[in-house]
Scaffold this active site. Structure first.
Site, mmCIF file in Angstrom:
data_model
loop_
_atom_site.group_PDB
_atom_site.id
_atom_site.type_symbol
_atom_site.label_atom_id
_atom_site.label_comp_id
_atom_site.label_asym_id
_atom_site.label_seq_id
_atom_site.Cartn_x
_atom_site.Cartn_y
_atom_site.Cartn_z
ATOM 1 N N SER A 113 0.792 -1.223 0.000
ATOM 2 C CA SER A 113 0.000 0.000 0.000
ATOM 3 C C SER A 113 0.829 1.280 0.000
ATOM 4 O O SER A 113 1.564 1.524 -0.929
ATOM 5 C CB SER A 113 -0.952 -0.042 1.190
ATOM 6 O OG SER A 113 -1.877 0.979 1.079
ATOM 7 N N HIS A 114 0.724 2.049 1.090
ATOM 8 C CA HIS A 114 1.394 3.352 1.134
ATOM 9 C C HIS A 114 2.860 3.234 1.551
ATOM 10 O O HIS A 114 3.563 4.235 1.605
ATOM 11 C CB HIS A 114 0.656 4.268 2.112
ATOM 12 C CG HIS A 114 0.566 3.659 3.484
ATOM 13 N ND1 HIS A 114 -0.300 2.631 3.768
ATOM 14 C CD2 HIS A 114 1.266 3.900 4.607
ATOM 15 C CE1 HIS A 114 -0.145 2.276 5.037
ATOM 16 N NE2 HIS A 114 0.801 3.034 5.570
ATOM 17 N N ASP A 277 -2.778 6.274 -3.352
ATOM 18 C CA ASP A 277 -1.595 5.619 -2.801
ATOM 19 C C ASP A 277 -1.109 4.462 -3.683
ATOM 20 O O ASP A 277 -1.608 4.273 -4.792
ATOM 21 C CB ASP A 277 -1.872 5.141 -1.371
ATOM 22 C CG ASP A 277 -2.840 3.970 -1.331
ATOM 23 O OD1 ASP A 277 -3.662 3.856 -2.257
ATOM 24 O OD2 ASP A 277 -2.768 3.161 -0.381
ATOM 25 N N ASP A 279 -1.496 1.229 -3.866
ATOM 26 C CA ASP A 279 -2.422 0.234 -4.409
ATOM 27 C C ASP A 279 -3.781 0.819 -4.775
ATOM 28 O O ASP A 279 -4.720 0.079 -5.074
ATOM 29 C CB ASP A 279 -2.587 -0.926 -3.427
ATOM 30 C CG ASP A 279 -3.173 -0.493 -2.100
ATOM 31 O OD1 ASP A 279 -2.958 0.660 -1.705
ATOM 32 O OD2 ASP A 279 -3.867 -1.306 -1.455
ATOM 33 N N ASP A 281 -6.169 2.526 -3.064
ATOM 34 C CA ASP A 281 -7.367 2.535 -2.225
ATOM 35 C C ASP A 281 -7.498 3.785 -1.362
ATOM 36 O O ASP A 281 -8.528 3.995 -0.729
ATOM 37 C CB ASP A 281 -7.486 1.241 -1.391
ATOM 38 C CG ASP A 281 -6.286 0.994 -0.512
ATOM 39 O OD1 ASP A 281 -5.351 1.810 -0.523
ATOM 40 O OD2 ASP A 281 -6.279 -0.045 0.188
ATOM 41 N N ARG A 282 -6.464 4.632 -1.312
ATOM 42 C CA ARG A 282 -6.569 5.862 -0.521
ATOM 43 C C ARG A 282 -6.767 7.066 -1.433
ATOM 44 O O ARG A 282 -6.469 7.006 -2.624
ATOM 45 C CB ARG A 282 -5.296 6.087 0.284
ATOM 46 C CG ARG A 282 -5.048 5.031 1.308
ATOM 47 C CD ARG A 282 -3.874 5.432 2.181
ATOM 48 N NE ARG A 282 -3.652 4.406 3.201
ATOM 49 C CZ ARG A 282 -3.043 4.620 4.341
ATOM 50 N NH1 ARG A 282 -2.570 5.829 4.620
ATOM 51 N NH2 ARG A 282 -2.885 3.655 5.214
ATOM 52 N N LYS A 376 -11.617 0.080 0.400
ATOM 53 C CA LYS A 376 -11.674 1.514 0.181
ATOM 54 C C LYS A 376 -11.214 1.777 -1.252
ATOM 55 O O LYS A 376 -10.563 0.931 -1.860
ATOM 56 C CB LYS A 376 -10.853 2.266 1.213
ATOM 57 C CG LYS A 376 -9.416 1.830 1.384
ATOM 58 C CD LYS A 376 -8.825 2.550 2.587
ATOM 59 C CE LYS A 376 -7.334 2.296 2.754
ATOM 60 N NZ LYS A 376 -7.051 1.083 3.530
#
Ligand code: VG1
Ligand code: CO
Length: 541
Positions: A113-114, A277, A279, A281-282, A376
């Protein structure tokens, strides 16, 4: 096709955290590390045998290698069909959507992710179940338990697959289909939002910058914003996914999106600045001269979602993670719909969404989503904002200020202390927990403590119980401080301190100045600086 059974031994530390198993790339590259964890997934999810598995990742370092390994293991474990994104790419929400559309048995998403990528960066593996969402705790616990007793894994001895070409290939009994990662997701967005209205908005001269942070959303944002919605070419920047994200943290916050934030606060700011981000999702939402805090964004989207066709019928309910501000609670109260408070991490929203108890969900950490998938969704949030802007034809700051004028403002900030010595951080939390029973009724600074507990959650759908989800200290004024340790970091421990104070009238205060007395109280009760030797947080969002 020859399947080999390879003897192995349990490797300690394969316990999934807030969102999957995250480790340094070099840990994942150690012999058997990835294989053990993936075999544990296959062992704990027998529905994958003969079923469909969705597979993809955010393109970070080791993504493609891991995909080749997982394909061979899927063939060795009797999976019927694997649907994989071209070049191994799938954003987290797009993977969730594919699992649902294809009625797959589950999905494996490769991402940290992030967290930063590259050979020295992080890698991660997450298992999603048939509803498209992250596996719930009882599944991740079973996978972890399995890793502790594993003795062998199975792998088909087949050559690497060409992931660049769309179409089907057979690996023995297994069919592998390489799909366009964007197509199904773009169609879903088209069903939810008023693309004509957004196209008109861009035609009228509306300017936007979307920073894909050299991560997975580049191809999605280019196709949807520029090709389908007519935003001028160049609206999406850093649009090519790079294995090391160009050396940056693909984390859409005020610190790591510095260039975008500078542009949005400069004289030539476009009408909307947004980012996602690693992946996808943010989301980060920034108006000219005004950053929209994620907790506020959730509240604003809840109040305005009916302007988008997909939500025109209204919301069944909303849900937020416990540390997220209560701004959305006020909107829910006005709409007369329920508002649920869950532990941190998207896996806790799944049951509420499946049961039709909530339509919109969100977290203070820049995650917002709805029942369209079970993750998300960064680009979804940006498109919902665009849909609202296209309908209201007011600027971002105007919409935000009107909202605060109506509901009051939940001043909110999170202070992160990263890479702390794990022992010191755990002791800090342990000692804080021990102090809780004596706190209610006590005066701290200008405040009186009315609540002091360690958040626990009973899922209203299946009754499962999750403890130690964050220490909350609430005050009579309505202000509160929350402390919790991150479950996604890979170095030492990260302490997150969440600060919130509601103000009904004065909506123009400086956030950090307004929250300063709470910061002092947090220090008094938790002794962060004293115990860690730090002079202040590493990241303020
Ligand atoms: C963080 C956030 C949490 C989020 C999680 C996964 O977890 O606080 O809200 O759900 O990351 O997001 P933690 O345990 O480090 O606080 V993502 O976009 O990294 O998958
Ligand atoms: Co993410």
């Amino acid at each position: 096709m020859q399947v080999t059974t390879i003897p192995t031994r349990p490797i300690p530390g394969q316990k999934p955290g807030t969102s999957g198993l995250r480790k340094k790339v070099r840990v994942f590259q150690e012999p058997h590390f990835l294989e053990n964890f993936v075999q544990a997934i296959f062992d704990c999810a027998p529905e994958l045998a003969g079923g469909t598995l969705v597979l993809g990742g955010d393109g970070r370092w080791f993504n493609e290698r891991a995909i080749q390994t997982i394909l061979k293991m899927a063939a060795g474990n009797g999976v019927g069909r694997v649907v994989v994104g071209r070049n191994g790419l799938l954003s987290t929400p797009a993977a969730s959507n594919l699992i649902r559309e294809l009625k797959a048995a589950g999905g494996i998403i490769l991402s940290a992710s992030h967290n930063p990528g590259g050979p020295e960066g992080d890698f991660g593996v997450k298992f999603n179940i048939a509803n498209g969402g992250p596996a719930p705790e009882k599944v991740t616990e079973a996978i972890h338990a399995r890793t502790q007793g594993i003795t062998e894994y199975r792998r088909a001895e087949v050559p690497d697959l060409d992931l660049a070409t769309l179409g089907e290939t057979r690996l023995g009994e297994l069919t592998v289909e390489v799909v366009d990662p964007v197509e199904a997701y773009a169609r879903l967005m088209q069903r939810l939002f008023d693309f004509d209205a957004i196209r008109d908005l861009f035609r009228s001269g509306f300017r936007m910058r979307f920073d894909a942070m050299s991560a997975v959303t580049g191809p999605y944002a280019k196709r949807i914003l520029e090709d389908m919605l007519g935003a001028p070419e160049g609206t999406v920047v850093n649009a090519t996914p790079l294995p090391d994200f160009g050396g940056h943290h693909p984390d859409p916050n005020l610190v790591h999106c510095a260039a975008l934030v500078a542009l949005m606060n400069g004289p030539d700011a476009p009408d909307l600045g947004a980012a996602s981000d690693g992946d996808g999702d943010r989301n980060l939402i920034h108006g000219p001269g005004l950053f929209v805090a994620p907790s506020d964004s959730l509240a604003l989207l809840a109040a305005n979602a009916h302007l988008a066709p997909g939500y025109a019928g209204g919301l069944k309910g909303v849900a937020r993670s416990m540390p997220t501000s209560a701004a959305v609670d006020r909107v829910a109260a006005k709409l007369g719909i329920p508002c649920f408070e869950t532990p941190t991490g998207w896996k806790f929203f799944g049951n509420l969404l499946d049961a039709g108890m909530a339509t919109l969900c969100g977290e203070e950490s820049a995650g917002t989503g709805s029942d369209h998938v079970r993750e998300k969704d960064g680009l979804w949030a940006v498109l919902l904002w665009l849909n609202v802007l296209a309908k209201r034809r007011q600027s971002v700051p105007e919409i935000v200020r009107r909202h605060w004028a109506e509901f009051g403002r939940n001043y909110y900030s999170r202070h992160d202390y990263e890479a702390l010595d794990a022992g010191i951080a755990q002791a800090l939390v342990r000692d804080l927990r021990a102090k809780l029973p004596a706190l209610p009724g006590r005066r701290l600074g200008e405040e009186t403590v009315t609540l002091a507990d360690d958040f626990a959650y009973r899922d209203p759908v299946d009754g499962s119980f999750s403890e130690h989800q964050g220490i909350r200290i609430g005050f009579r004024s309505g202000a509160r401080v929350v402390f919790r340790l991150s479950g996604t970091g890979t170095e030492g421990a990260t302490l997150r301190v969440y600060l919130e104070r509601y103000e009904p009238v004065r909506i123009d205060e400086d956030t950090q100045a307004f929250l300063a007395p709470l910061v002092a109280l947090a220090e008094e009760v938790a002794e962060i600086k004293k115990r860690t030797g730090r002079t202040g947080p590493d990241v303020i969002t």
